[in-house]
Design a protein around this motif. Sequence first.
Motif, PDB file in Angstrom:
ATOM      1  N   ASN A  17       7.882  24.630 -14.201  1.00  0.00           N
ATOM      2  CA  ASN A  17       7.647  23.495 -13.725  1.00  0.00           C
ATOM      3  C   ASN A  17       8.184  22.787 -12.311  1.00  0.00           C
ATOM      4  O   ASN A  17       7.470  22.024 -11.474  1.00  0.00           O
ATOM      5  CB  ASN A  17       8.213  22.253 -14.821  1.00  0.00           C
ATOM      6  N   ASP A  18       9.189  23.375 -11.874  1.00  0.00           N
ATOM      7  CA  ASP A  18       9.911  22.813 -10.742  1.00  0.00           C
ATOM      8  C   ASP A  18       9.119  23.615  -9.566  1.00  0.00           C
ATOM      9  O   ASP A  18       8.723  22.924  -8.509  1.00  0.00           O
ATOM     10  CB  ASP A  18      11.388  23.532 -10.605  1.00  0.00           C
ATOM     11  N   LEU A  19       8.709  24.939  -9.864  1.00  0.00           N
ATOM     12  CA  LEU A  19       7.675  25.295  -8.685  1.00  0.00           C
ATOM     13  C   LEU A  19       6.522  24.727  -8.445  1.00  0.00           C
ATOM     14  O   LEU A  19       6.138  24.650  -7.420  1.00  0.00           O
ATOM     15  CB  LEU A  19       7.593  26.734  -9.210  1.00  0.00           C
ATOM     16  N   VAL A  20       5.916  24.298  -9.657  1.00  0.00           N
ATOM     17  CA  VAL A  20       4.603  23.883  -9.624  1.00  0.00           C
ATOM     18  C   VAL A  20       4.692  22.513  -8.809  1.00  0.00           C
ATOM     19  O   VAL A  20       3.837  22.088  -8.018  1.00  0.00           O
ATOM     20  CB  VAL A  20       4.154  23.627 -10.734  1.00  0.00           C
ATOM     21  N   ILE A  21       5.885  21.659  -8.950  1.00  0.00           N
ATOM     22  CA  ILE A  21       6.003  20.156  -8.560  1.00  0.00           C
ATOM     23  C   ILE A  21       6.569  20.317  -7.043  1.00  0.00           C
ATOM     24  O   ILE A  21       5.957  20.008  -6.073  1.00  0.00           O
ATOM     25  CB  ILE A  21       6.886  19.446  -9.387  1.00  0.00           C
ATOM     26  N   LYS A  22       7.495  21.154  -6.936  1.00  0.00           N
ATOM     27  CA  LYS A  22       8.062  21.253  -5.440  1.00  0.00           C
ATOM     28  C   LYS A  22       7.351  22.196  -4.641  1.00  0.00           C
ATOM     29  O   LYS A  22       7.522  21.982  -3.245  1.00  0.00           O
ATOM     30  CB  LYS A  22       9.440  21.806  -5.583  1.00  0.00           C
ATOM     31  N   GLY A  23       6.694  22.967  -5.152  1.00  0.00           N
ATOM     32  CA  GLY A  23       5.592  24.016  -4.268  1.00  0.00           C
ATOM     33  C   GLY A  23       4.344  23.279  -3.998  1.00  0.00           C
ATOM     34  O   GLY A  23       3.485  23.828  -3.350  1.00  0.00           O
ATOM     35  N   SER A  24       4.126  21.856  -4.368  1.00  0.00           N
ATOM     36  CA  SER A  24       2.972  21.117  -3.874  1.00  0.00           C
ATOM     37  C   SER A  24       1.636  21.682  -4.443  1.00  0.00           C
ATOM     38  O   SER A  24       0.661  21.182  -3.977  1.00  0.00           O
ATOM     39  CB  SER A  24       2.991  20.855  -2.324  1.00  0.00           C
ATOM     40  N   LEU A  25       1.780  22.208  -5.735  1.00  0.00           N
ATOM     41  CA  LEU A  25       0.657  22.562  -6.506  1.00  0.00           C
ATOM     42  C   LEU A  25      -0.018  21.613  -7.035  1.00  0.00           C
ATOM     43  O   LEU A  25      -1.189  21.282  -7.246  1.00  0.00           O
ATOM     44  CB  LEU A  25       0.751  23.858  -7.437  1.00  0.00           C
TER      45      LEU A  25
END
Length: 491
Positions: A17-25
């Motif tokens: 979830n962190d990657l999806v949010i912070k990766g701007s996806l």
Amino acid sequence: MSKEITSRAQDYSRWYNDLVIKGSLADHSGVKGCMVIKPYGFALWENMRDQLDRMFKDTGHVNAYFPLFIPKSFLSKEAAHVEGFAKECAVVTHYRLKNDPNGGGVIVDPEAKLEEELIVRPTSETIIWNTYKGWIRSYRDLPLLINQWANVVRWEMRTRLFLRTAEFLWQEGHTAHATADEAIAEARQMLDIYATFAEEYMALPVIRGVKTESERFAGAVDTYCIEALMQDGKALQAGTSHFLGQNFAKAFDVKFSDKDNQLEYVWATSWGVSTRLIGGLVMAHSDDDGLILPPRIAPLQAVIVPIYKGEERKDLLDAKGRELAAQLKAAGIRVKFDDNDNARPGWKFAEYEMKGVPVRIAMGLRDLDNQVVEIVRRDSKEKVSVPMEGLSGYVSALLESIQKAMFDKALAYRDQHITKVDTWEEFEKVLNEKGGFVLAHWDGTPATEAAIKEKTQATIRCIPLDNPAEEGKCILTGAPSRQRVLFAMAY
């Protein structure tokens, strides 16, 4: 930025979830269970969509569009289909709002009830086959090879960005054929297209297989699938292709005159992949520092970051950076020259690492004097100094190297996590301690399949298409078995 990401070892679900949010996806939306796909995430989806669309058209398919709303009576015509989707349907019952006379805001006008409720599209077989009835008359109208890019709604109670949301984007192919053999060949062809796309563009190794009766698409005779393995040892169904037999043709009375002028029901397929693939992409490749995206579908393949020392020769650095970016762009590379003065180079490095840009190119004053740039590849973080002359050729080759390295790494992990077991004790131990795919014997009955799922939460992901015949005994019942099937915990 990486310090803001939960590690995979600490909490895999939160890491994702962190990657999806912070990766701007993507981001959560004001609509419960739905997501907002951000521009960077949508650019990734566009690259995936466009490549798949080319592959579909290369095999003779054309695009069309069908209504979002489906009359409730249409779903009632195919019994297995309605049973499979009934619990996921969003239903439109009224067509007008009005102001609450009691001051409670806007309310549904009770006088505006629809004569027949409309289902918000969970899948389009019914509306499409109702349409095909008017399009198909003769064998000369076949095959009918149509795909649509659309959104669908499946009312999910437990949602996760990309992996499971109430609304998502996808494509769905719906084809009609004169014979069963032609339809089966179509379903298998589309499965191969999905597998090729997953492996050659997503760098995601998959296993081709057929679903058990219990796991088939509602209304299908056979469901073919590709199964991928994520870094936490769970499986992800990455695409499905269905041989529908004549079920929908009979439900909607779609017949054609064959070459002998005899009326026959047509044979059908449907097949689809969705934005769920983006979730699989994140989970299969990324690390604790951010996204790692395969070059062939990454929104940005390379970024050039100038490193300034105040205003000294800034104009020369900018000019050279734009020149190099133009050379890369001319070579077909998706590149950005980031001359944004509002962020320091270190912040930019962290941002592009988080977003998974495959190649980062940095250039300072000393580099300018020496006519070199510093290149860092996102997957391995290997850093090298490269001459500016011939940079586009070097980066093109590097991108292909990264693509191959990502696939090889994912394949090695997948193959290390395919385990054959022969006893129930081994089966439970592998699931609990190692995870991954488990090849085991099953007696072929839905009752045993359900019992294994109830005891372990593991499901039969597929019966692999390249499965060799092998006599054995079911791991749970001890009954005879003729082949192993693929079990796993799954998303």
